[in-house]
Design a protein around this motif. Sequence first.
Motif, PDB file in Angstrom:
ATOM      1  N   THR A  65     -35.792  38.425-106.567  1.00 60.82           N
ATOM      2  CA  THR A  65     -36.315  38.148-105.510  1.00 60.82           C
ATOM      3  C   THR A  65     -36.336  37.685-103.885  1.00 60.82           C
ATOM      4  O   THR A  65     -37.541  38.106-103.126  1.00 60.82           O
TER       5      THR A  65
ATOM      6  N   TRP B 233     -35.392  31.754-104.929  1.00 65.91           N
ATOM      7  CA  TRP B 233     -36.638  32.500-103.925  1.00 65.91           C
ATOM      8  C   TRP B 233     -36.974  33.317-102.837  1.00 65.91           C
ATOM      9  O   TRP B 233     -37.205  33.791-102.636  1.00 65.91           O
TER      10      TRP B 233
ATOM     11  N   LYS C  47     -40.475  28.710-101.205  1.00 63.74           N
ATOM     12  CA  LYS C  47     -41.102  30.216-100.889  1.00 63.74           C
ATOM     13  C   LYS C  47     -40.345  30.869-100.226  1.00 63.74           C
ATOM     14  O   LYS C  47     -40.438  31.765-100.360  1.00 63.74           O
TER      15      LYS C  47
ATOM     16  N   GLU D  75     -34.196  35.021-109.669  1.00 69.29           N
ATOM     17  CA  GLU D  75     -35.133  34.240-110.936  1.00 69.29           C
ATOM     18  C   GLU D  75     -33.683  34.212-112.013  1.00 69.29           C
ATOM     19  O   GLU D  75     -34.394  32.444-112.813  1.00 69.29           O
TER      20      GLU D  75
END
Length: 312
Positions: free
Chosen positions: A233, A275, A19, A249
Amino acid sequence: MPFSLTIEKEFAQNSERVKSVDQHPTEPWILVSLYSGTLCIWNYQSQTMEKSFKVTESPVRSAKFVARENWVVTAADDKYIRIYNYDTMEKIKEYEAHTDYIRSVAVHPTLPYLLSCSDDKVIKLWDWEKDWSCTQIFVGHSHYVMQVAFNPKDTNTFASASLDGTIKIWNIGSPKAEFTLDGHSKGVNCIDYFSCGDKPYLLSGSDDFTAKVWDIETKSCVQTLEGHEHNVTAVCVHAELPIIITVSEDGNIHIWNATTFRLENKLNYGLERVWAIGQLKGSNKVAFGFDKGTIVVKMNGSHTWDSVDLQA
């Protein structure tokens, strides 16, 4: 004079969904936070893991080095901010910071301040010299706030990106935004400041599949970068080279010439959705976080920022 760029993969590590990625300013370390709630510090020179530990059972969406304190700061879906000493792994502090998922944190470059933003639509300023007390709350977005970023040229100001489709510019002393940049047709996920000469710009990426370049002084969009086939992203402007990097993505990394805005390169490492981007001033290395792991690439180019002018 044509712009030439060489891209070399230096480090690759498979993992669960990444993340966020952050680079340490002096050590060859990359900080990786995972959807699984784990935090890892990888050494990209020795290709080994320095540290790995479970922070929480929830996704850790943002983690940053605070090198001057030997800390890492983490923010998670359990609404907590946690601070660890990265040498001893001792937990320095943990506190409930928001009433919903925390999307992003940003560390002030010189002052003892941390910004956090959340799905509760609020941005908060924390002062670690006042035992992490909240010294300002910033209200104005009408949907999740996805990212905050300090302006490196004027560190009293910062930008925020929201799924309400706007970017807002704030001063740390005031709870209300100074102004709003409106131009994306869907939510805005990510932002990055850059400057060309003395002129400040902002880069943004959106669920409308585009990235935009904004002139902060005129408060206008000067360029739209089209080419991704899914949500954008993360975005960044390379610290040393006049290139813009956008990820999506769709699994692709797009590298744009920051002066002509032409798409120069398209990279895909087969690790599914991208991401996160982690980049460091003074370094030619850029880290990328994917569904299936982390890649660090080294970029060298024929031009530097000193030799270019924006053609917008």
